[in-house]
Enzyme design. Structure first.
Site, PDB file in Angstrom:
ATOM      1  N   HIS A  77      -9.697  35.083  40.753  1.00 51.76           N
ATOM      2  CA  HIS A  77     -10.712  36.103  40.442  1.00 51.76           C
ATOM      3  C   HIS A  77     -11.221  35.980  39.013  1.00 51.76           C
ATOM      4  O   HIS A  77     -12.313  36.469  38.701  1.00 51.76           O
ATOM      5  CB  HIS A  77     -10.201  37.517  40.754  1.00 51.76           C
ATOM      6  CG  HIS A  77      -9.227  38.079  39.784  1.00 51.76           C
ATOM      7  ND1 HIS A  77      -7.870  38.122  40.035  1.00 51.76           N
ATOM      8  CD2 HIS A  77      -9.390  38.650  38.568  1.00 51.76           C
ATOM      9  CE1 HIS A  77      -7.256  38.706  39.021  1.00 51.76           C
ATOM     10  NE2 HIS A  77      -8.158  39.039  38.107  1.00 51.76           N
ATOM     11  N   ASP A 123      -5.080  34.216  45.376  1.00 50.66           N
ATOM     12  CA  ASP A 123      -5.652  34.421  44.046  1.00 50.66           C
ATOM     13  C   ASP A 123      -5.063  33.425  43.058  1.00 50.66           C
ATOM     14  O   ASP A 123      -4.286  33.773  42.171  1.00 50.66           O
ATOM     15  CB  ASP A 123      -5.411  35.868  43.598  1.00 50.66           C
ATOM     16  CG  ASP A 123      -6.217  36.248  42.371  1.00 50.66           C
ATOM     17  OD1 ASP A 123      -7.153  35.498  42.021  1.00 50.66           O
ATOM     18  OD2 ASP A 123      -5.917  37.304  41.771  1.00 50.66           O
ATOM     19  N   GLN A 213      -5.669  45.294  32.125  1.00 51.36           N
ATOM     20  CA  GLN A 213      -6.937  44.584  32.077  1.00 51.36           C
ATOM     21  C   GLN A 213      -6.945  43.573  30.940  1.00 51.36           C
ATOM     22  O   GLN A 213      -6.556  43.862  29.820  1.00 51.36           O
ATOM     23  CB  GLN A 213      -8.095  45.565  31.898  1.00 51.36           C
ATOM     24  CG  GLN A 213      -9.459  44.932  32.078  1.00 51.36           C
ATOM     25  CD  GLN A 213     -10.566  45.963  32.057  1.00 51.36           C
ATOM     26  OE1 GLN A 213     -10.328  47.130  31.777  1.00 51.36           O
ATOM     27  NE2 GLN A 213     -11.773  45.536  32.360  1.00 51.36           N
ATOM     28  N   GLY A 214      -7.404  42.365  31.241  1.00 49.35           N
ATOM     29  CA  GLY A 214      -7.374  41.281  30.273  1.00 49.35           C
ATOM     30  C   GLY A 214      -6.170  40.384  30.420  1.00 49.35           C
ATOM     31  O   GLY A 214      -6.122  39.296  29.843  1.00 49.35           O
ATOM     32  N   ASP A 215      -5.166  40.809  31.207  1.00 51.50           N
ATOM     33  CA  ASP A 215      -3.970  39.997  31.440  1.00 51.50           C
ATOM     34  C   ASP A 215      -4.102  39.090  32.657  1.00 51.50           C
ATOM     35  O   ASP A 215      -3.264  38.204  32.858  1.00 51.50           O
ATOM     36  CB  ASP A 215      -2.740  40.893  31.638  1.00 51.50           C
ATOM     37  CG  ASP A 215      -2.311  41.577  30.352  1.00 51.50           C
ATOM     38  OD1 ASP A 215      -2.417  40.947  29.282  1.00 51.50           O
ATOM     39  OD2 ASP A 215      -1.883  42.738  30.405  1.00 51.50           O
ATOM     40  N   SER A 216      -5.117  39.305  33.479  1.00 53.83           N
ATOM     41  CA  SER A 216      -5.284  38.519  34.700  1.00 53.83           C
ATOM     42  C   SER A 216      -5.166  37.027  34.430  1.00 53.83           C
ATOM     43  O   SER A 216      -5.645  36.517  33.409  1.00 53.83           O
ATOM     44  CB  SER A 216      -6.660  38.786  35.315  1.00 53.83           C
ATOM     45  OG  SER A 216      -6.669  39.936  36.101  1.00 53.83           O
TER      46      SER A 216
END
Length: 261
Positions: A77, A123, A213-216
């Site tokens: 993603h 993913d 958020q931002g760790d994906s």
């Protein structure tokens, strides 16, 4: 229940330190979540395999894991709407606002061919770098290493994501440890959105420690080996909703095909 992936779009990354709260979901997001919640600061010297995945201006929007000098594992993603020309990988840079480390262009992006959305599984993506990273890669699980996911095993997560839900990004790399959650418990939290063959959960029942958020795309490391990829979750660090990670044993052979190509 709609899942929330843990990327932010390149358009929403830090333009300046004062813009840290300007976070948006990646193009494939169902909704938006946030970096490591409840963790501690660390350095890329301690974890040299942790990479920033950035836009062409070196604005970080996801994490990645160096598994060979020219291969980086990240989340599918994170690559939605991206091209090899639009992505950079930065290694050896502890601070988002730093200028040190090594910046590599990306020559090829492989995204799992069955990927549609983080909550549907698959993913996983692999980036091929145009030049080698001078940092020590980390080993990743083989398809038979399923015992790493035993409930209660300690897992390490790393990233530059927000430190609380709807909060601001961390300028410095952060890390935390969380226990692996059983499939039964994770299914109880997420229902049919939890695909046990493709996913694994990690987190405390009471919440408080989580990726955000931002760790994906960043690593889930168990026993010193890359075992998962930060993928999605309901908010960040909420009680009863552990973080969800791609179960890398399921995709290990496909990753190896990319690493050796």
């Amino acid at each position: 229940m709609s899942g929330i992936n843990r990327a932010r779009s390149a358009a929403a990354v830090l333009a300046t330190a004062g813009a840290a709260a300007a976070l948006l979901a990646a193009p494939s997001a169902v909704a938006a979540p946030q970096p490591i919640v409840g963790g501690t600061t660390t350095t890329t010297a301690a974890y040299p395999y942790v990479m920033q995945v950035t836009d062409a201006s070196q604005n970080q929007f996801c994490g990645g894991t160096l598994v060979s000098p020219t291969k980086v594992v990240t989340a599918a993603h994170c690559m939605a709407g991206e091209s090899a020309r639009s992505v950079r990988v930065v290694g050896g840079r502890t601070y988002l606002n730093g200028s040190n480390g090594t910046v590599a262009r990306v020559s090829r992006i492989w995204v799992h061919p069955d990927y549609t959305d983080a909550t549907n599984g698959d993913d996983v993506a692999v980036l091929t770098l145009a030049s080698s990273m001078p940092y020590k890669p980390v080993k990743y699980v083989s398809s038979s290493d399923t015992s790493v996911y035993a409930a209660g095993n300690e897992a390490r997560v790393l990233g530059w994501g927000t430190t609380r839900e709807n909060g601001s990004s961390s300028n410095q790399l952060r890390t935390a440890t969380v226990p692996v959650v059983s499939d039964a418990d994770c299914g109880g939290s997420y229902g049919s959105d939890y695909v046990a063959s493709d996913m694994v959960c990690a987190g405390l029942p009471s919440g408080g420690v989580d990726t955000c958020q931002g760790d994906s795309g960043g690593p889930l490391v168990i026993g010193g080996v890359l075992a998962g990829i930060t993928s999605w979750g309901e908010g960040c660090a909420r009680a009863g909703y552990p973080g969800v990670y791609s179960r890398l044993t399921t995709f290990s052979d496909q990753v190896t095909a990319q690493v050796t190509s």
